[in-house]
Design a protein around this motif. Structure first.
Motif, PDB file in Angstrom:
ATOM      1  N   UNK A 188      12.257  -0.982  13.547  1.00 55.50           N
ATOM      2  CA  UNK A 188      11.089  -1.534  13.289  1.00 55.50           C
ATOM      3  C   UNK A 188      10.719  -1.797  11.813  1.00 55.50           C
ATOM      4  N   UNK A 189      11.712  -1.170  11.012  1.00 49.65           N
ATOM      5  CA  UNK A 189      11.287  -1.317   9.518  1.00 49.65           C
ATOM      6  C   UNK A 189      11.217  -2.752   8.957  1.00 49.65           C
ATOM      7  N   UNK A 190      11.906  -3.780   9.385  1.00 48.85           N
ATOM      8  CA  UNK A 190      12.088  -4.987   8.481  1.00 48.85           C
ATOM      9  C   UNK A 190      11.002  -5.645   9.085  1.00 48.85           C
ATOM     10  N   UNK A 191      10.213  -5.419  10.150  1.00 51.24           N
ATOM     11  CA  UNK A 191       9.010  -6.122  10.585  1.00 51.24           C
ATOM     12  C   UNK A 191       7.619  -5.318  10.362  1.00 51.24           C
ATOM     13  N   UNK A 192       7.746  -4.087  10.177  1.00 52.22           N
ATOM     14  CA  UNK A 192       6.776  -3.271   9.946  1.00 52.22           C
ATOM     15  C   UNK A 192       6.425  -3.358   8.477  1.00 52.22           C
ATOM     16  N   UNK A 193       7.345  -3.243   7.605  1.00 51.35           N
ATOM     17  CA  UNK A 193       7.189  -3.322   6.071  1.00 51.35           C
ATOM     18  C   UNK A 193       6.090  -4.205   5.775  1.00 51.35           C
ATOM     19  N   UNK A 194       6.539  -5.698   5.805  1.00 52.47           N
ATOM     20  CA  UNK A 194       5.705  -6.739   5.565  1.00 52.47           C
ATOM     21  C   UNK A 194       4.323  -6.585   6.099  1.00 52.47           C
ATOM     22  N   UNK A 195       4.359  -6.387   7.261  1.00 52.37           N
ATOM     23  CA  UNK A 195       3.054  -6.099   7.859  1.00 52.37           C
ATOM     24  C   UNK A 195       2.193  -5.166   7.201  1.00 52.37           C
ATOM     25  N   UNK A 196       2.526  -3.824   6.802  1.00 54.27           N
ATOM     26  CA  UNK A 196       1.708  -3.032   6.077  1.00 54.27           C
ATOM     27  C   UNK A 196       1.374  -3.469   4.993  1.00 54.27           C
ATOM     28  N   UNK A 197       2.399  -4.095   4.195  1.00 50.34           N
ATOM     29  CA  UNK A 197       2.123  -4.755   2.686  1.00 50.34           C
ATOM     30  C   UNK A 197       0.902  -5.678   2.809  1.00 50.34           C
ATOM     31  N   UNK A 198       0.830  -6.580   3.771  1.00 44.93           N
ATOM     32  CA  UNK A 198      -0.169  -7.461   3.877  1.00 44.93           C
ATOM     33  C   UNK A 198      -1.328  -6.930   4.513  1.00 44.93           C
ATOM     34  N   UNK A 199      -1.443  -5.879   5.204  1.00 46.34           N
ATOM     35  CA  UNK A 199      -2.801  -5.250   5.615  1.00 46.34           C
ATOM     36  C   UNK A 199      -3.525  -4.474   4.268  1.00 46.34           C
ATOM     37  N   UNK A 200      -2.397  -3.781   3.729  1.00 44.17           N
ATOM     38  CA  UNK A 200      -2.730  -3.329   2.489  1.00 44.17           C
ATOM     39  C   UNK A 200      -3.109  -3.833   1.373  1.00 44.17           C
ATOM     40  N   UNK A 201      -2.611  -5.056   1.115  1.00 46.23           N
ATOM     41  CA  UNK A 201      -3.208  -5.608   0.174  1.00 46.23           C
ATOM     42  C   UNK A 201      -4.364  -6.195   0.273  1.00 46.23           C
ATOM     43  N   UNK A 202      -4.410  -6.713   1.630  1.00 49.18           N
ATOM     44  CA  UNK A 202      -5.911  -7.415   2.031  1.00 49.18           C
ATOM     45  C   UNK A 202      -6.965  -6.187   1.941  1.00 49.18           C
ATOM     46  N   UNK A 203      -6.736  -5.053   2.025  1.00 48.60           N
ATOM     47  CA  UNK A 203      -7.786  -3.889   1.819  1.00 48.60           C
ATOM     48  C   UNK A 203      -7.976  -3.747   0.230  1.00 48.60           C
ATOM     49  N   UNK A 204      -6.948  -3.845  -0.397  1.00 47.69           N
ATOM     50  CA  UNK A 204      -7.060  -3.757  -1.895  1.00 47.69           C
ATOM     51  C   UNK A 204      -7.817  -4.995  -2.662  1.00 47.69           C
ATOM     52  N   UNK A 205      -7.487  -6.207  -2.049  1.00 45.50           N
ATOM     53  CA  UNK A 205      -8.437  -7.257  -2.593  1.00 45.50           C
ATOM     54  C   UNK A 205      -9.834  -7.289  -1.988  1.00 45.50           C
ATOM     55  N   UNK A 206     -10.106  -6.814  -0.979  1.00 52.20           N
ATOM     56  CA  UNK A 206     -11.530  -6.708  -0.233  1.00 52.20           C
ATOM     57  C   UNK A 206     -12.220  -5.734  -1.293  1.00 52.20           C
ATOM     58  N   UNK A 207     -11.518  -4.442  -1.614  1.00 47.91           N
ATOM     59  CA  UNK A 207     -12.358  -3.701  -2.437  1.00 47.91           C
ATOM     60  C   UNK A 207     -12.422  -4.140  -3.792  1.00 47.91           C
ATOM     61  N   UNK A 208     -11.531  -4.920  -4.315  1.00 43.84           N
ATOM     62  CA  UNK A 208     -11.766  -5.327  -5.748  1.00 43.84           C
ATOM     63  C   UNK A 208     -12.829  -6.365  -5.569  1.00 43.84           C
ATOM     64  N   UNK A 209     -12.954  -7.165  -4.506  1.00 41.55           N
ATOM     65  CA  UNK A 209     -14.199  -8.339  -4.522  1.00 41.55           C
ATOM     66  C   UNK A 209     -15.381  -7.616  -4.534  1.00 41.55           C
ATOM     67  N   UNK A 210     -15.412  -6.454  -3.659  1.00 39.29           N
ATOM     68  CA  UNK A 210     -16.735  -5.926  -3.485  1.00 39.29           C
ATOM     69  C   UNK A 210     -17.301  -4.799  -4.133  1.00 39.29           C
ATOM     70  N   UNK A 211     -16.418  -4.050  -5.040  1.00 41.38           N
ATOM     71  CA  UNK A 211     -16.747  -2.964  -5.771  1.00 41.38           C
ATOM     72  C   UNK A 211     -16.338  -2.973  -7.183  1.00 41.38           C
ATOM     73  N   UNK A 212     -17.115  -2.632  -8.231  1.00 37.11           N
ATOM     74  CA  UNK A 212     -16.666  -2.910  -9.655  1.00 37.11           C
ATOM     75  C   UNK A 212     -16.038  -1.472  -9.882  1.00 37.11           C
ATOM     76  N   UNK A 213     -15.562  -1.584 -10.984  1.00 36.86           N
ATOM     77  CA  UNK A 213     -15.005  -0.436 -11.755  1.00 36.86           C
ATOM     78  C   UNK A 213     -14.123   0.281 -10.815  1.00 36.86           C
ATOM     79  N   UNK A 214     -12.924   0.008 -10.420  1.00 34.20           N
ATOM     80  CA  UNK A 214     -12.127   0.621  -9.751  1.00 34.20           C
ATOM     81  C   UNK A 214     -10.584   0.678 -10.674  1.00 34.20           C
ATOM     82  N   UNK A 215      -9.876   1.494 -10.062  1.00 37.43           N
ATOM     83  CA  UNK A 215      -8.731   1.404 -10.685  1.00 37.43           C
ATOM     84  C   UNK A 215      -7.472   1.871  -9.651  1.00 37.43           C
ATOM     85  N   UNK A 216      -6.392   0.896  -9.578  1.00 33.32           N
ATOM     86  CA  UNK A 216      -5.284   1.135  -8.836  1.00 33.32           C
ATOM     87  C   UNK A 216      -4.405   2.138  -9.243  1.00 33.32           C
TER      88      UNK A 216
END
Lengths: 128, 389
Positions: free
Chosen positions: B257-285
């Motif tokens: 599953x690795x080749x399929x799962x990896x991009x899926x997780x990256x997409x979902x994770x970055x969606x979460x990161x973007x969402x947090x960045x948009x909604x919450x000030x003063x965060x740090x990755x």
């Protein structure tokens, strides 16, 4: 190390969920400031005193669940007490009022006691 | 209430397919793999098939290079203590990093008490090991370098191939803790040139209580556990057959599953990161923005302490963690974040979101809905927030 560390009593969780007396008092008669970010807790405690009785108390806290719950509890315990009575509130009393704290979190109750003492000291100093 | 599990770096649910593969060995097939009769032979077959699957996940040349252990921690202990002991006449110096898991750090501390000298390499702000310091630290007494493949708290991937070529040139054995990396990143032990590699089943939808150490053919190592002739005299104790069968199936599925799962997780994770960045000030990755495990997002929410965030998220049905599950009982900020140069406040305010293949976009949307009010409420309570406002 972790075993019981994050098992909070219902009372702790209740105060964590709905902390009492959050905020600052405008024109306080005493402010206590204790803790540092390295150990993970900073407490600020404000008291308003009238005729030797603490009529209001508020807090601001940076810290874990136990730190927030002990802050909330100590402000509850102190209201209506005379300064002498308030000085007798021990960390143990705060912890007991919360139905106990995990051993690793007992320092939070110590911090709450210290915050209160620091606020009273400040009050005494201001009065002089 | 919706339940969202975002703590896959702590552990993962056992895949139903893995469970199916394990059940026969908890019921009808109870033979001891060391027995020569049919009961034993059937169990042996399961163990060896699983060994081949685990070997395949990291492209080991020979399945016999895989030794099953009771956990990833045991694999780390075995690797480090085993080499320290086997090569004690050659030298007594080990090089590791400041951001290793405690399964490595505390083994090194244990060895230090016995007279081993240990160098703990610093890392940069993204958590990448300082290669120049590594080169400078090597002496003619250095017998082992142990650097993790990817960090469990922030997900940073270490330059292990570069480290391997340095180790090879100097004739030093290289161990890598790949407990978080195996199954999440493609790993080829032959291409990397690593001598020892630790893995754990329960991080890849397998059962708890089973790990493995890859030991390259020809590497001399002293066993950690003495007893019978199991695992070719390298790890005594009757094999955990069901656990091994589960690990084998989990490794097979992870590789497939690795080749399929990896991009899926990256997409979902970055969606979460973007969402947090948009909604919450003063965060740090925290962690390397690019060289990072596909599923890991570590964020510091300024002016707040991590546990208060986690408890509040838990009340909303969302499971995340601070640095690592193993340190949640300690008071000090994460050793990893401190090594990366974060100040105490930022280090205390970190939350790790670690995603898994069972997470859906709706789960992330739910987190993005419940998280901002929690942060807002806690910040209003924080004395630090007031100061900076």
């Amino acid at each position: 190390m972790t075993d019981q560390a994050h098992l909070y009593s219902e009372k702790v969780m209740e105060h964590f969920r709905n902390p009492r007396n959050v905020g600052e008092i405008k024109d306080p008669d005493g402010i206590g400031h204790v803790g540092n970010p390295v150990c993970g807790d900073i407490m600020e405690l404000y008291i308003k005193v009238k005729d030797g009785v603490i009529v209001d108390a508020k807090f601001k806290t940076f810290g874990c669940g136990a730190a927030i719950a002990t802050s909330s509890m100590v402000t509850e315990l102190v209201k209506g007490k005379t300064i002498d009575e308030a000085l007798k509130i021990s960390n143990r009393a705060v912890a007991e009022a919360l139905g106990g704290l995990p051993p690793v979190k007992m320092h939070c109750s110590v911090l709450a006691e210290e915050a209160l003492k620091s606020a009273i000291e400040d009050y005494v100093k201001r009065k002089k | 209430m919706r339940k969202v599990y975002l703590d896959h770096n702590a552990t993962t649910p056992v895949s139903p397919i893995v469970l199916e593969a394990m059940l026969p060995y908890l019921k009808d097939i109870y033979g001891n793999p060391s027995s020569i009769h049919e009961f034993g032979r059937i169990a042996r077959k399961a163990v060896e098939e699983a060994r081949a699957e685990v070997a395949s996940l990291i492209n080991a040349k020979d399945a016999q290079e895989i030794v099953f252990t009771g956990s990833g921690t045991e694999a780390d202990n075995f690797a480090i203590k085993g080499i320290a002991h086997a090569l004690k006449n050659k030298g007594n110096h080990i090089i590791t990093s400041c951001i290793e898991h405690h399964a490595v750090l505390n083994v090194c501390k244990f060895l230090e008490k016995e007279g081993t000298r240990v160098t703990y390499l610093p890392v940069d702000n993204n958590g990448i090991v300082d290669i120049n310091e590594l080169k400078k630290s090597i002496t003619d007494k250095t017998i082992l370098i142990s650097i993790m493949l990817a960090n469990n708290e922030v997900g940073t991937i270490e330059p292990i191939e570069e480290i391997a070529s340095i180790a090879k040139e100097k004739g030093i054995i290289l161990h890598t803790d790949a407990v978080q990396a195996a199954g999440k990143l493609p790993i080829d032990v032959q291409k990397i040139g690593v001598d020892l590699l630790s893995m754990s089943a329960h991080k890849i939808y397998g059962p708890k209580g089973i790990g493995a150490l890859y030991i390259k053919k020809g590497i001399k190592i002293t066993p950690l556990i003495s007893g019978g002739h199991h695992e070719r005299n390298r790890r005594a104790g009757t094999e955990n057959v069901a656990g091994i069968a589960g690990f084998g199936k989990a490794a097979y599925l992870a590789e497939k599953e690795l080749s399929r799962e990896s991009p899926y997780l990256v997409g979902l994770r970055d969606y979460l990161h973007e969402g947090i960045k948009k909604k919450i000030q003063e965060i740090r990755l925290n962690g390397d923005p690019k060289k990072r495990l596909p599923n890991t997002l570590n964020i510091s929410f300024k002016y707040l302490e991590g546990e208060s965030i986690i408890l509040n998220l838990d009340l909303e049905g969302v499971a995340v963690s601070t640095g690592s599950a193993c340190t949640s009982g300690s008071l000090e900020p994460s050793h990893v974040l401190v090594a990366m140069g974060l100040d105490a406040v930022d280090a205390q305010g970190s939350v790790r979101f670690s995603l898994g293949h069972d997470n859906k976009k709706e789960d992330i949307d739910y987190v993005l809905e419940v998280l901002p009010p929690i942060i807002d409420r806690l910040r209003k309570m924080s004395p630090l927030y007031k100061e900076k406002k």
